[in-house]
Scaffold this active site. Structure first.
Site, short mmCIF file in Angstrom:
data_model
loop_
_atom_site.label_atom_id
_atom_site.label_comp_id
_atom_site.label_asym_id
_atom_site.label_seq_id
_atom_site.Cartn_x
_atom_site.Cartn_y
_atom_site.Cartn_z
N LYS A 114 35.41 48.46 51.61
CA LYS A 114 34.19 47.99 50.93
C LYS A 114 33.10 47.63 51.93
CE LYS A 114 35.79 46.72 46.36
NZ LYS A 114 35.93 45.70 45.32
N LYS A 197 39.10 57.60 41.83
CA LYS A 197 39.62 56.83 40.69
C LYS A 197 38.48 56.46 39.76
CE LYS A 197 39.82 51.90 41.30
NZ LYS A 197 40.43 50.67 41.01
N LYS A 200 34.79 50.91 37.32
CA LYS A 200 33.66 50.25 36.66
C LYS A 200 32.40 50.41 37.50
CE LYS A 200 36.36 46.34 35.57
NZ LYS A 200 36.57 45.73 36.88
N1 AQP Z 1 41.23 54.31 37.34
C1 AQP Z 1 42.20 53.46 37.14
N2 AQP Z 1 43.44 53.88 36.79
C2 AQP Z 1 44.43 53.01 36.59
N3 AQP Z 1 44.29 51.67 36.70
C3 AQP Z 1 43.09 51.20 37.03
N4 AQP Z 1 42.62 49.95 37.23
C4 AQP Z 1 41.31 50.03 37.56
N5 AQP Z 1 40.90 51.31 37.57
C5 AQP Z 1 41.98 52.06 37.27
C6 AQP Z 1 43.41 48.74 37.07
O1 AQP Z 1 42.63 47.84 36.29
C7 AQP Z 1 42.73 46.51 36.79
C8 AQP Z 1 41.30 46.08 37.10
O2 AQP Z 1 41.13 45.39 38.22
P1 AQP Z 1 39.72 44.89 38.77
O3 AQP Z 1 38.72 44.80 37.71
O4 AQP Z 1 40.01 43.63 39.52
O5 AQP Z 1 39.23 45.92 39.82
P2 AQP Z 1 39.48 47.40 40.16
O6 AQP Z 1 40.90 47.76 40.30
O7 AQP Z 1 38.64 47.64 41.39
O8 AQP Z 1 38.89 48.15 38.89
P3 AQP Z 1 37.55 48.94 38.77
O9 AQP Z 1 37.42 49.34 37.35
O10 AQP Z 1 37.49 50.01 39.80
O11 AQP Z 1 36.49 47.83 39.06
P4 AQP Z 1 35.37 47.66 40.17
O12 AQP Z 1 34.55 48.90 40.07
O13 AQP Z 1 34.64 46.45 39.74
O14 AQP Z 1 36.04 47.50 41.50
C9 AQP Z 1 43.69 46.58 37.98
O15 AQP Z 1 45.00 46.25 37.54
C10 AQP Z 1 43.64 48.03 38.41
O16 AQP Z 1 44.82 48.48 39.04
#
Ligand code: AQP
Length: 332
Positions: A114, A197, A200
């Site tokens: 990051k 992946k 969000k």
């Molecule tokens: N693409 C994905 N496939 C499977 N699991 C996913 N998770 C996120 N994206 C996928 C799971 O959702 C949970 C969310 O965790 P988070 O919001 O703390 O952050 P993250 O993993 O970084 O999810 P995002 O959606 O990618 O958010 P941002 O963009 O804000 O960083 C976790 O259990 C993750 O494994």
């Protein structure tokens, strides 16, 4: 007999969760809440590591909580709360940060990724100490298991190291949590870039299916998903990442096995397959979306649910924090 404890959370970093969050996390959470005493947090303090508009963050926090409930997390069965409403998280983080080596924290690959992506000017110290706050989240609840994606495994390992270090220095205080890593097949990729992946915070939302999207918008995104020129619906992650990703989504949402879906669409084109998947997605998320919007229509009631759950979480968290403060020599 008391059930083993589970802790997990998500950042309120967008107006809606995406279907990767649902398939990779929420479905498991919903199932696990029966066998475990579960704590599900909306980790708004973690979200502060990214630039935020204050009113937007408040709304995104409510929206994330509403989606947990709409996806089947029951606030009467599990403790579903907002992290900042339990002050013990930030308090324990401070103590743990005094026991974390600078080199140790510097090795966290998520921080390296990051900070590299944002550049030095946009990288704050909170992003660096993020894993220590996550350790505090987990350890406060004497957690047995932490269901996470494989990208978070290193953070849970740091959590275990810190817990063992503290216990070694001050006597038995924290339970040592186990990560439960979701299978690779539970990882969902961006529909426009099936090597990245689904996230969000993706730069473009064309390949992200949001849980709160209007069903017609989700259907359109699926119809436009990147595939390949072969034209046959079969799982081959290496050579056909787009189609394979769609198959994983299909299987996860229907509970079917991938070969049975391949059979159903054998000899039919991608158009039919995508149409079938669009129907599955609309059927799954229609009711979830309706329930989430209904909850958001009454923010006072939602806030009341969150406040009572935060009080429940605080009771458990405060006990651990008191023990920690006493052990490290703070005047009680
Ligand atoms: N693409 C994905 N496939 C499977 N699991 C996913 N998770 C996120 N994206 C996928 C799971 O959702 C949970 C969310 O965790 P988070 O919001 O703390 O952050 P993250 O993993 O970084 O999810 P995002 O959606 O990618 O958010 P941002 O963009 O804000 O960083 C976790 O259990 C993750 O494994």
């Amino acid at each position: 007999m008391s059930r083993p404890r589970l802790y997990s959370g998500m950042q309120p970093s967008a107006d809606s969760l995406q279907i990767g969050n649902y398939i990779g996390a929420l479905i498991q959470w919903r199932d696990l809440q029966e066998a475990y005493e579960a704590f599900f947090s909306v980790v708004d303090l973690h979200a502060l590591t990214q630039p935020n508009d204050p009113e937007e963050l408040r709304q995104q926090t409510r929206r994330t909580a509403a989606q947990y409930i709409a996806a089947g997390i029951e606030p009467s069965k599990s403790t579903l709360y907002v992290q900042s409403q339990v002050p013990a998280h930030a308090q324990l983080q401070w103590v743990l940060s005094t026991m974390t080596g600078f080199g140790e924290a510097s090795r966290m690959t998520q921080f390296k990724d990051k900070s590299h992506r944002y550049g030095a000017d946009k990288t704050n110290v909170g992003l660096f100490t993020y894993p220590i706050l996550m350790a505090a989240d987990i350890l406060l609840y004497q957690t047995d298991i932490v269901p996470v994606g494989d990208d978070q495994k290193q953070h849970v390992e740091l959590t275990r190291d810190l817990a063992e270090r503290f216990n070694g220095r001050y006597g038995e205080t924290f339970r040592i949590p186990m990560p439960v890593i979701q299978r690779d097949t539970a990882r969902i990729y961006d529909l426009q870039n099936p090597l990245a992946k689904m996230s969000k915070s993706a730069e473009s939302d064309a390949g992200v299916v949001w849980m709160l999207d209007d069903p017609s918008v989700s259907a359109k995104k699926i119809m436009r998903a990147v595939t390949d020129s072969e034209g046959s619906v079969r799982f081959d992650k290496e050579n056909k990442p787009g189609v394979s990703n769609l198959l994983v989504i299909y299987a996860a949402l229907t509970g079917r096995q991938i070969p049975s879906i391949e059979d159903e669409y054998a000899g039919r084109g991608y158009g039919d397959f995508k149409k079938g998947l669009a129907e599955v997605v609309v059927e799954e998320f229609g009711p979830v979306r309706a329930r989430a919007l209904e909850l958001l229509d009454d923010p006072a009631e939602l806030d009341r649910i969150l406040a009572s759950n935060a009080a429940r979480a605080s009771e458990v968290a405060e006990k651990t924090l008191d023990d920690v403060y006493a052990k490290v020599g703070l005047l009680r």
